[in-house]
Scaffold this active site. Structure first.
Site, PDB file in Angstrom:
ATOM      1  N   ASP A  53       1.959 -44.394   6.777  1.00  0.00           N
ATOM      2  CA  ASP A  53       2.835 -43.994   5.681  1.00  0.00           C
ATOM      3  C   ASP A  53       3.898 -43.009   6.146  1.00  0.00           C
ATOM      4  OD1 ASP A  53       1.474 -45.614   3.949  1.00  0.00           O
ATOM      5  OD2 ASP A  53       0.330 -44.008   2.996  1.00  0.00           O
ATOM      6  N   GLY A  54       3.558 -42.139   7.101  1.00  0.00           N
ATOM      7  CA  GLY A  54       4.532 -41.174   7.602  1.00  0.00           C
ATOM      8  C   GLY A  54       5.734 -41.842   8.233  1.00  0.00           C
ATOM      9  N   GLN A  78       7.460 -33.409   6.784  1.00  0.00           N
ATOM     10  CA  GLN A  78       8.044 -33.842   8.052  1.00  0.00           C
ATOM     11  C   GLN A  78       9.194 -32.952   8.492  1.00  0.00           C
ATOM     12  OE1 GLN A  78       9.004 -38.029   7.605  1.00  0.00           O
ATOM     13  NE2 GLN A  78       6.881 -38.640   7.897  1.00  0.00           N
ATOM     14  N   ASN A 107       8.121 -38.648  -0.767  1.00  0.00           N
ATOM     15  CA  ASN A 107       6.865 -38.275  -1.416  1.00  0.00           C
ATOM     16  C   ASN A 107       6.994 -37.022  -2.265  1.00  0.00           C
ATOM     17  OD1 ASN A 107       5.015 -40.249  -0.775  1.00  0.00           O
ATOM     18  ND2 ASN A 107       4.006 -39.102   0.851  1.00  0.00           N
ATOM     19  N   THR A 153       0.067 -40.014  -4.810  1.00  0.00           N
ATOM     20  CA  THR A 153      -1.162 -40.378  -4.093  1.00  0.00           C
ATOM     21  C   THR A 153      -1.236 -39.710  -2.728  1.00  0.00           C
ATOM     22  OG1 THR A 153      -0.075 -42.407  -3.311  1.00  0.00           O
ATOM     23  CG2 THR A 153      -1.470 -42.595  -5.268  1.00  0.00           C
ATOM     24  N   ALA A 154      -0.394 -38.700  -2.496  1.00  0.00           N
ATOM     25  CA  ALA A 154      -0.396 -37.990  -1.219  1.00  0.00           C
ATOM     26  C   ALA A 154      -0.974 -36.588  -1.425  1.00  0.00           C
ATOM     27  CB  ALA A 154       1.022 -37.966  -0.645  1.00  0.00           C
ATOM     28  N   TYR A 155      -0.257 -35.556  -0.976  1.00  0.00           N
ATOM     29  CA  TYR A 155      -0.736 -34.181  -1.079  1.00  0.00           C
ATOM     30  C   TYR A 155      -1.064 -33.815  -2.529  1.00  0.00           C
ATOM     31  CZ  TYR A 155      -0.768 -29.158   0.218  1.00  0.00           C
ATOM     32  OH  TYR A 155      -1.097 -27.852   0.452  1.00  0.00           O
ATOM     33  N   LEU A 174      -2.319 -35.600  -4.856  1.00  0.00           N
ATOM     34  CA  LEU A 174      -3.622 -36.126  -5.250  1.00  0.00           C
ATOM     35  C   LEU A 174      -4.744 -35.234  -4.734  1.00  0.00           C
ATOM     36  CD1 LEU A 174      -5.209 -38.415  -6.620  1.00  0.00           C
ATOM     37  CD2 LEU A 174      -5.157 -39.643  -4.436  1.00  0.00           C
ATOM     38  N   SER A 175      -4.611 -34.754  -3.497  1.00  0.00           N
ATOM     39  CA  SER A 175      -5.649 -33.889  -2.932  1.00  0.00           C
ATOM     40  C   SER A 175      -5.675 -32.518  -3.594  1.00  0.00           C
ATOM     41  CB  SER A 175      -5.444 -33.732  -1.421  1.00  0.00           C
ATOM     42  OG  SER A 175      -4.266 -32.999  -1.141  1.00  0.00           O
TER      43      SER A 175
END
EC number: 2.7.1.23
Length: 300
Positions: free
Chosen positions: A75-76, A248, A149, A190-192, A194-195
């Protein structure tokens, strides 16, 4: 072979510093070229794997010349090239050579079968939104970036909490003491986010989600805003506070700096295989719908 597809020129982009990626990339290039498409490589990818049989282009050149970009990586990798190609509206096809793969949805084992089908016109298309952010210091813009994102304001690992003054469309929302704040797109939900206990937003939902990172007050909860909102985050207190774009690129912030975030006018066209379902992706990646068997239940 005569090409009748809407795509004529296909750019290949690979994940950097990945052992073993040369073989699938060159195999895919050969597979596509044999079907009559012109193949070009992203310049860093070509240099890393030693490709000399195909033109090597920078992202801006890919945007001007290629009709579609096929990304082999995680994904990155998709996030990075997506931001660069967004101004050119170059569609992306993602092949998963990473770990999770929320937006690189084609298994590498199936790429030689699926990618040619998609290049021939058998695909489903969707638009993914981007965020744009600028940092204001003393009333003047000092930095500008896009995010696929999320835009994340956070403290460094050894500093204390940051205090953030948050407003939406010029209206005060709250002062928040926390480790930081995530401003995410539906893709980034659904990335950071979500966590950090944020909600999952369907990619076609028009919204921006704000997710506090370890807030001091448990009443600070995630909130979904209309996607035409302008979010302003001012640094009130805290040491070594940074802002990251898709994790990034980043820049350091000073007290009084304001980060202004809004939806970008650019979108990223993403192509999926026929039959693609976001819910299938969630089931696979988040292991939904997996229950222990009765035999496992009966084990002591």
């Amino acid at each position: 072979m005569q090409v009748t597809s809407q795509f004529k020129t296909v750019a290949l982009v690979g994940r950097n510093n990945t052992p073993g990626i040369a073989e699938p990339l060159t195999a895919l290039a050969s597979c596509i070229a044999k079907r009559g498409f012109e193949v070009v490589f992203e310049a860093d990818t070509a240099a890393e794997i030693g490709v000399t049989d195909y033109p090597a282009l920078r992202p801006a050149e890919i945007g001007a010349r290629a009709d579609v970009a096929v990304v082999l990586g995680g994904d990155g990798t998709m996030l990075g090239i997506g931001r660069q190609l967004a101004p050119y509206r170059t569609p992306l096809i993602g092949i998963n050579h990473g770990r999770l793969g929320f937006i690189t949805d084609i298994p590498i084992s199936d790429m030689r079968e699926i990618v040619p089908q998609m290049l021939s016109g058998n695909f489903e298309r969707e638009e993914r939104v981007l965020l744009e952010a600028r940092i204001m210091r003393g009333g003047n813009p000092i930095y500008h970036a896009l995010a696929f994102n999320d835009v994340v304001v956070n403290r460094s690992g050894f500093s204390g909490m940051a205090e953030l003054h948050v407003s939406v469309d010029g209206r005060f929302m709250y002062n928040q003491r926390s480790d930081g704040l995530i401003v995410a797109t539906p893709t980034g939900s659904t990335a950071y986010a979500l966590s950090s206990q944020g909600p999952i937003l369907h990619p076609q939902l028009q919204g921006i989600v704000l997710v506090p990172i370890a807030p001091h007050a448990l009443s600070n909860r995630p909130i979904v805003l209309p996607d035409d909102s302008k979010v302003s985050i001012q640094i009130v207190s805290g040491r070594e506070v940074n802002v990251n774009f898709d994790m990034q690129s980043f820049t350091s912030l000073e007290l009084g700096d304001t980060i202004e975030v809004r939806r970008s006018r650019h979108t990223v066209p993403m192509l999926h295989p026929v039959g693609y379902s976001f819910f299938t992706t969630l089931r696979k990646k988040l292991h939904w719908n997996e229950y222990p068997s009765h035999e496992e239940d009966s084990k002591p």
